[in-house]
Design an enzyme around this catalytic site. Structure first.
Site, PDB file in Angstrom:
ATOM      1  N   GLU B 241       0.752  -1.205   0.026  1.00 36.74           N
ATOM      2  CA  GLU B 241      -0.169  -0.067  -0.215  1.00 36.74           C
ATOM      3  C   GLU B 241       1.056   1.320  -0.199  1.00 36.74           C
ATOM      4  OE1 GLU B 241      -3.231   2.404   2.712  1.00 36.74           O
ATOM      5  OE2 GLU B 241      -2.561   0.488   3.437  1.00 36.74           O
ATOM      6  N   LEU B 242       0.721   1.972  -1.104  1.00 38.51           N
ATOM      7  CA  LEU B 242       1.572   3.219  -1.385  1.00 38.51           C
ATOM      8  C   LEU B 242       1.591   4.136   0.273  1.00 38.51           C
ATOM      9  CD1 LEU B 242       3.426   4.565  -3.003  1.00 38.51           C
ATOM     10  CD2 LEU B 242       1.593   6.017  -3.966  1.00 38.51           C
ATOM     11  N   ASP B 243       2.767   4.444   0.578  1.00 39.22           N
ATOM     12  CA  ASP B 243       3.038   5.140   1.668  1.00 39.22           C
ATOM     13  C   ASP B 243       2.224   4.863   2.945  1.00 39.22           C
ATOM     14  OD1 ASP B 243       4.775   6.666   0.411  1.00 39.22           O
ATOM     15  OD2 ASP B 243       3.338   8.154  -0.155  1.00 39.22           O
ATOM     16  N   GLY B 244       1.591   3.510   3.009  1.00 38.97           N
ATOM     17  CA  GLY B 244       0.754   3.099   3.993  1.00 38.97           C
ATOM     18  C   GLY B 244       1.435   2.022   5.097  1.00 38.97           C
TER      19      GLY B 244
ATOM     20  N   ARG C 226      -1.914   2.566  13.568  1.00 38.50           N
ATOM     21  CA  ARG C 226      -0.846   2.783  12.541  1.00 38.50           C
ATOM     22  C   ARG C 226       0.504   2.901  13.366  1.00 38.50           C
ATOM     23  NH1 ARG C 226      -0.070   5.413   7.515  1.00 38.50           N
ATOM     24  NH2 ARG C 226       2.087   4.687   6.892  1.00 38.50           N
TER      25      ARG C 226
END
Lengths: 299, 299, 299, 299
Positions: B241-244, C226
């Site tokens: 997941e891009l930048d995730g 996160r």
């Protein structure tokens, strides 16, 4: 109904009835962690948090903080302590065990400035300070009504050059043995040496700090004249050396040439209350060990 | 003689030849710390640093980082690992053991902006990054001479829409199995999924961050238009997941209306290099554990 | 006598009786500063502080804040304003003139969480907020006794889906035209559009902020999942777009994996009260100009 | 081609050819801003940025920084200066006018530690330091090759107790009159008084700072022994009083008991380079005025 004014402290979370914390300091050597964790496991305790730190790997000191749960802790804590002494003796440990159900009692000493007192009471009201505030003592009467509105006893003990000895005697009588922690929340008097000895590493003071430090009176005026760009505050344990005890916490804020002396003081007050509240919270949560003139703070 | 240009990395401190670190994750339960510390003590190891953390005390995960010394580590490390597997199996551990004498190998990927690369090379030169920088790979030739002046191989692999597949194949061939960590130091290309899988939690990326976040292109222009007062950067592990991916480190700096878009970018570069350097240092020092999409960083 | 509870605001410093501030926005062009400063000089005013800023030097907007002293200001302010309109017309200025002797009136709206309200009242009590707190309005009765102990009227206006329209009508009736600034101190209801229009750029809200932002409910839980390393708060003017208005101030604090969701919320509260207090102070001191969706803050 | 090594500084943005900055200090009084802005307007200049500050509103000092554009500035700057002297005389101003097209020349003095030098060269390379680096002078030869790779002359002037006088004479000869600013980028020698006088408020030094300050040798060891939680750095102008000159900028970073003396030094280096770079940038951009022992920094 105004719950804010009437309610105080907070109710324990269920798991806390069986939770305790240990603080251990001893000369470093092999087998300490193994001995302590084996001991706790054998006694049925479950470690939920543990921090260690070795100061100077070659022959230095070892520090440990353990938080553990043990079923029916209240009934078993005396036995646990007695059993642990064998390990403590073997490794020359200084140690303490604090069940969370035994809340620490705090005496707050304050003079005229109220910002640190207000902050501590707010944290306490909000349930963020898991302790009992047993009393507030002041050399001024100003905060009496406010403090008593929280249901906290307020002792007004004036201090003058003539009555200093008598005032210190009274303070000692009111405080000594009644509380676990003394917080100097901008108390502008020297604390009696007769309090420092029994409350070693249990009296927290807050004062302003500057880069660089300024010797002599009116430090904010000196800081202004030098044009400092950062001002700060330091919370430390009180020792016989004025403002020279182990540092617990520090913080700073940027200032500029636009901030005059009164603005610097205003900013200083905001930093002081934040730093003092953190230091008190960490002490209450048994996060601080002292070695020589230095703290180890497990946060 | 210019020692700065020629010298690289740093020589090990004597005690490090016998030092190792363990990282352990497992479901929490009683006896883990006791078992691990007893094991190490039995094998003659001396724990010099230890951190534990239990995520969610009721049935959560347990994380541990241990740093220990063991005489003649090099000869005994294989046996130690084999012996430990019994404990690991019992507690369903995911674990690793890293002798400090086996330096991690790093590949740095970079595009045109050089600030993150220069920062990493400076830390490495200063002896603050205890790793080998094995290669720098770029889709541009600009930094070749500079990187080679440090004695580090530089691979120029241009990437165009047409040659993307071929470029990724080349990259994979050069990198895969040769290094322990991949650092995207402002590498403005998507990393091939074929690299992400074998290097899970071993690819670190850096990117700008804002409060609030801005969706879409030109985030600095959007941040300027909204008049944000703080800008930041985030270092994270790369996932599909891009930048995730899991966040390793973040930092911020104050800005004001006086900072135009190019000044915001300039400040952003300074934050990026500081944050990336910290994240890489912590990875190299085995301070980071990953669980689900979250890091536990023992600093 | 408890001066803290009874006293409110602060008495004006002597020089403030003749002091005023001007805020000016207009398209940039030659001669603006000369015209304004010449005008003030001609009228006998002495500029004690002045800030200018040109957004985009090529054809952008010009912003100015001037603080000046003028003998017998009270008698002359009407004439001064009338005279200035000629200059304002020439340069197409939006402008305001605020004598310091006319204290701004504040309405604070609050729900159950008291930290922002307590902070504002403490600053006000300490004399750091040079304004009148005219009223506190809440959809809950909890803070009534506390607020009234400061001598401030407290309006309890419950809000339910059924009574929303009626509640908004009551609010509007109590507030509109009576105060200069509305502060949403953790007011967990949408403000009526009928208040936003007359109080454009005069309603300040505070909310949590994260790097990156989290869309959807339970942002603290998302931030925890996160593993963010920094959390923050943003104070902004309220517009029709929810949480999308011009940002006044932001600040952040570091957090770690050790901070669970409730600890993140606790830290968040501390940042919120500091950021909101700064934003309100700057508004009261006429330091903020708004252009499109962006603030220029002269501090 | 390696543009990084070869290119230096940056090319001027087009508008900068006609841009200049003025710095003014004088006793406060009515009409100063009006006189200056009227003068500039009359001469066809357009003010793009302006900051003022009055230190102590009752009879204090007034400080002003103006940035303006004037068509064909190069041809008109001499006349402008001559004309302005009338105003300067009337208000007893100390003032300077700096056209942006005349780049300031910098001499960097360095000893063995390279972190501050590397940082300055990186900012300069990146185009963030709008000045010429005319020379690097060191009492050690170590950085010669590195500095010369940027096309910058490197003078190695060894300093020993015996050769000190001769070394200072050489330095003076190389520097004096050739540069506008001297930066001590961790230059571990006392600067000759014969340099301080002609370069008053034009020599910038960087040194570590602590809360509290530590007197005597080995400050990092003392800071470690006291367990400080914050360390910092201060950039200041050099005066005859060692480390006692006007402070330009300061910054700090949090540390903990886990940071040993060498780690504290490492962190200190990172703060030093950031703080020094900011101070040099602000000097180059004519943002700093000095009054007595204090700076006014317009940022």
């Amino acid at each position: 109904m105004d719950t804010r004014i009437k309610a105080g402290g907070r109710s324990a979370k269920p798991y806390e009835h069986n939770r305790a914390r240990m603080l251990i300091s001893c000369p470093d050597g092999p087998g300490i962690v193994a001995a302590v964790s084996h001991f706790l496991h054998q006694h049925g305790a479950n470690i939920v948090q543990s921090d260690q730190y070795t100061m100077d790997p070659e022959g230095g000191m070892f520090f440990m903080r353990i938080e553990f749960d043990l079923e029916q802790l209240a009934d078993r804590v005396a036995g646990l302590k007695a059993d642990f002494q064998t390990i403590a003796d073997k490794f020359e440990m200084q140690w303490n065990l604090y069940p969370l159900s035994q809340k620490k009692k705090i005496a707050i000493l304050v003079s005229k400035e109220d910002h640190c007192l207000v902050e501590l009471l707010w944290h306490w009201q909000a349930g963020d300070l898991d302790a009992d505030i047993s009393m507030v003592i002041s050399n001024h009467p100003d905060m009496k009504e406010y403090v008593e509105s929280f249901g906290i006893p307020y002792y007004h003990i004036p201090v003058t050059p003539d009555t200093k000895a008598e005032a210190e005697r009274k303070q000692l009588e009111i405080i000594n043995g009644k509380v676990d922690l003394i917080v100097l929340a901008r108390y502008m008097q020297i604390v009696s040496p007769s309090l420092i000895e029994p409350y070693r590493n249990r009296i927290i003071n807050i004062h302003h700090s500057f880069l660089p430090a300024f010797v002599g009176g009116k430090p904010y005026a000196q800081a202004y004249d030098r044009g400092v760009k950062i001002i700060g505050a330091t919370a430390h344990y009180v020792t016989e050396e004025l403002d020279g005890g182990p540092i617990i916490e520090q913080d700073v804020q940027r200032v500029s040439h636009r901030d005059d002396v009164s603005e610097l003081k205003r900013i200083g007050r905001t930093i002081e209350r934040v730093v003092l509240a953190r230091a008190v919270k960490w002490h209450i949560e048994d996060r601080i060990l002292v070695h020589q003139n230095k703290t180890v703070v497990f946060i």
